[in-house]
Design a protein around this motif. Structure first.
Motif, short mmCIF file in Angstrom:
data_model
loop_
_atom_site.label_atom_id
_atom_site.label_comp_id
_atom_site.label_asym_id
_atom_site.label_seq_id
_atom_site.Cartn_x
_atom_site.Cartn_y
_atom_site.Cartn_z
N ASN A 1 -17.10 35.98 -46.69
CA ASN A 1 -16.45 35.08 -47.78
C ASN A 1 -15.50 35.66 -48.56
N ASN A 2 -14.25 34.99 -48.78
CA ASN A 2 -12.96 35.64 -49.66
C ASN A 2 -12.83 36.90 -49.20
N GLY A 3 -12.39 37.28 -47.81
CA GLY A 3 -12.07 38.54 -47.41
C GLY A 3 -13.20 39.67 -47.28
N GLU B 1 -11.71 47.53 -39.01
CA GLU B 1 -10.81 47.12 -38.18
C GLU B 1 -11.16 45.91 -37.19
N THR B 2 -12.33 46.07 -36.57
CA THR B 2 -12.66 45.10 -35.54
C THR B 2 -12.73 43.62 -36.30
N ILE B 3 -13.50 43.48 -37.30
CA ILE B 3 -13.82 42.40 -38.10
C ILE B 3 -12.41 41.84 -38.38
N ILE C 1 -10.15 42.25 -43.80
CA ILE C 1 -11.47 42.06 -44.21
C ILE C 1 -12.10 43.25 -44.93
N ALA C 2 -12.47 43.29 -46.05
CA ALA C 2 -13.10 44.46 -46.52
C ALA C 2 -14.57 44.40 -46.20
N VAL C 3 -15.13 45.54 -45.81
CA VAL C 3 -16.91 45.47 -45.54
C VAL C 3 -17.50 46.11 -46.41
#
Ligand code: ADP
Ligand code: MG
Length: 452
Positions: free
Chosen positions: A37-39, A64-66, A74-76
């Motif tokens: 959601n929202n990055g 990196e993969t996502i 995208i932040a995880v």
């Protein structure tokens, strides 16, 4: 593609080209994509251990993969997902079967007290720790065969514990069936004392003898109770004779651990004694960069440089300073200038120093020199007591910056020239005598860092 489950399978497929299949079946099969959601991608993990492992080792890969799969940055983040109990996760992921071995690896790591964050990969090598690092690598490659025991010593926050865990991590990575145990000397001593009290020393020794690697941290706290020392001696021999690796860490070399039995001292010195000293400026920069990379912290080069020049003597504090500056940046949204960074960190140090009381110093000195506070405050002129008294005066003056009159008062004296003389005498002693200097520096460092 937007369905988390489908995306997760896609993620696993992509990363399986970069990590081993064991890693996938042991760790990633026990995680999922909770939502995107929202990055921000929220990765659910079956338990804290899985989370710790994936977060510390594979965060960047996942980010990196996502990002690549989704097509923007995208932040995880990671959460514990209670629906993902380990069993369910294994059943739900027929693609990656998890056998007994991997489960036991998780258990083994858990029981060993080894922290996966402290690996060789995350350890920066430089002039101050090169020997200790090389010895640790050698021990991990051929446990029990090269240097036994390995005795690592050095000041607070310089990486002793990290290096010892790295040995454990490497050995478990090479062979998950190895039996490894890390403990603080206090834990070890307590269980040993318990064994002595209940007359079960044979069982105690046999239990430890089964290990492939025994790590005892902060061994300088070995009690001066003779019986404890001789039990440690016997346990050591059991392991040693069975070619089992033993690793110790201490804040000082064996020769300076007071009240240590000669035969134990010579055992400590019988393998490899390696010291770690304070990191150079280049190492501090490299360490900061590594921590930034691991924690996905972005700070400009000049900020890193000024953190590295503000904190010189302790890597734990260096990390603290990095977090402090990064939080400042996150909260205010403004990157502090090098001058601001130096100011912030200087204020922190001063504030910390104000919290140290003379009483605490006197107590610490008494303990270090094996005398009582009462003796220090008394009037005995015996060198055994007068010398530590002078050391206490010196530290209170130099580090806490109290007035001479006040210092005299703290130590039950009326004349401030006594303090002046003490400061002079200790200053010149420090210049002349390496052993005294080391001892006093160690004490000052511990007082500064409040690790008494
Ligand atoms: P010690 O046991 O000597 O007091 P630690 O091993 O606990 O010190 O280290 C303190 C912190 O500094 C830990 O977070 C550790 O990861 C970090 N650290 C120490 N030395 C290094 C190094 N050479 N490279 C990277 N991190 C380090
Ligand atoms: Mg330590």
């Amino acid at each position: 593609m937007n369905d988390p489950k489908t995306l997760w399978n896609k993620i696993l497929e992509t990363i399986s080209t970069q990590v081993s299949s064991t890693t996938i079946s042991t760790w990633f099969s026990r995680a999922n994509l909770n939502k995107l959601n929202n990055g921000v991608a929220v990765i659910g993990c079956a338990d804290p251990f899985v989370r710790e492992w994936i977060e510390s080792k594979h965060r960047i890969l996942l980010t990196e993969t996502i990002s690549q799969l989704v097509g923007n940055h995208i932040a995880v983040t990671f959460v514990i997902d209670e629906n993902l109990s380990s069993k369910e996760a294994i059943e739900k992921t027929p693609l990656f079967s998890t056998g007994k071995d991997e489960n036991s690896l998780i258990k083994v790591l858990g029981n060993s007290n080894i922290n996966i964050r402290y690996s060789f990969e995350s350890f920066i090598v430089g002039p101050s720790n090169r020997l200790a690092h090389a010895a640790a690598e050698a021990v991990a490659a051929r446990p029990g065969a090269t240097y036994n025991p390995l005795f690592i010593y050095g000041g607070v926050g310089l990486g002793k514990t990290h290096l010892m865990h790295a040995i454990g991590n490497r050995m478990l990575n090479d062979n998950p069936n190895r039996k490894i145990y890390y403990c603080a000397s206090e834990t070890f001593l307590n269980s040993m004392v318990e064994a002595i009290r209940s007359g079960k020393t044979t069982e105690f020794r046999q239990k430890y003898r089964k290990l492939d690697l025994l790590i005892i941290d902060d061994i300088q706290f070995i009690s001066n109770w003779q019986e404890t020392q001789s039990e440690l001696f016997h346990t050591f021999n059991e392991l040693y004779l069975a070619n089992k690796q033993i690793v110790f860490a201490s804040d000082r070399p064996p020769s300076q651990i007071s009240n240590l039995m000669d035969r134990l001292r010579s055992r400590f010195e019988g393998g490899m004694v390696a010291d770690i000293s304070e990191p150079t400026y280049e190492m501090r920069i490299a360490i900061l960069k590594k921590k930034c990379e691991q924690n996905l912290i972005h700070l400009p080069e000049e900020c890193i440089n000024s953190i590295a020049s503000s904190v010189e003597s302790n890597i734990r504090e260096l990390e603290g300073a990095l977090n402090r500056i990064y939080n400042q940046k996150t909260v205010t949204g403004i990157i502090p200038t090098p001058a601001e960074i130096e100011n912030i960190l200087k204020r922190d140090i001063e504030q910390k120093q104000r919290q140290i009381s003379p009483k605490k110093v006197i107590k610490a000195v008494a303990k270090e020199f094996n005398v009582t506070v009462k003796e220090l405050k008394g009037s005995s002129r015996r060198a055994q007591i007068a010398k530590p008294r002078q050391v206490a005066m010196f530290i209170i003056r130099e580090d806490l910056k109290h007035k001479l009159e006040d210092i005299a008062g703290f130590l039950g004296k009326t004349d401030h020239t006594t303090v002046l003389n003490a400061v002079k005498r200790v200053s010149s002693l420090i210049l002349k005598d390496d052993t005294v200097r080391e001892k006093i520096e160690r004490l000052r460092q511990r007082i500064r860092q409040n690790t008494l």
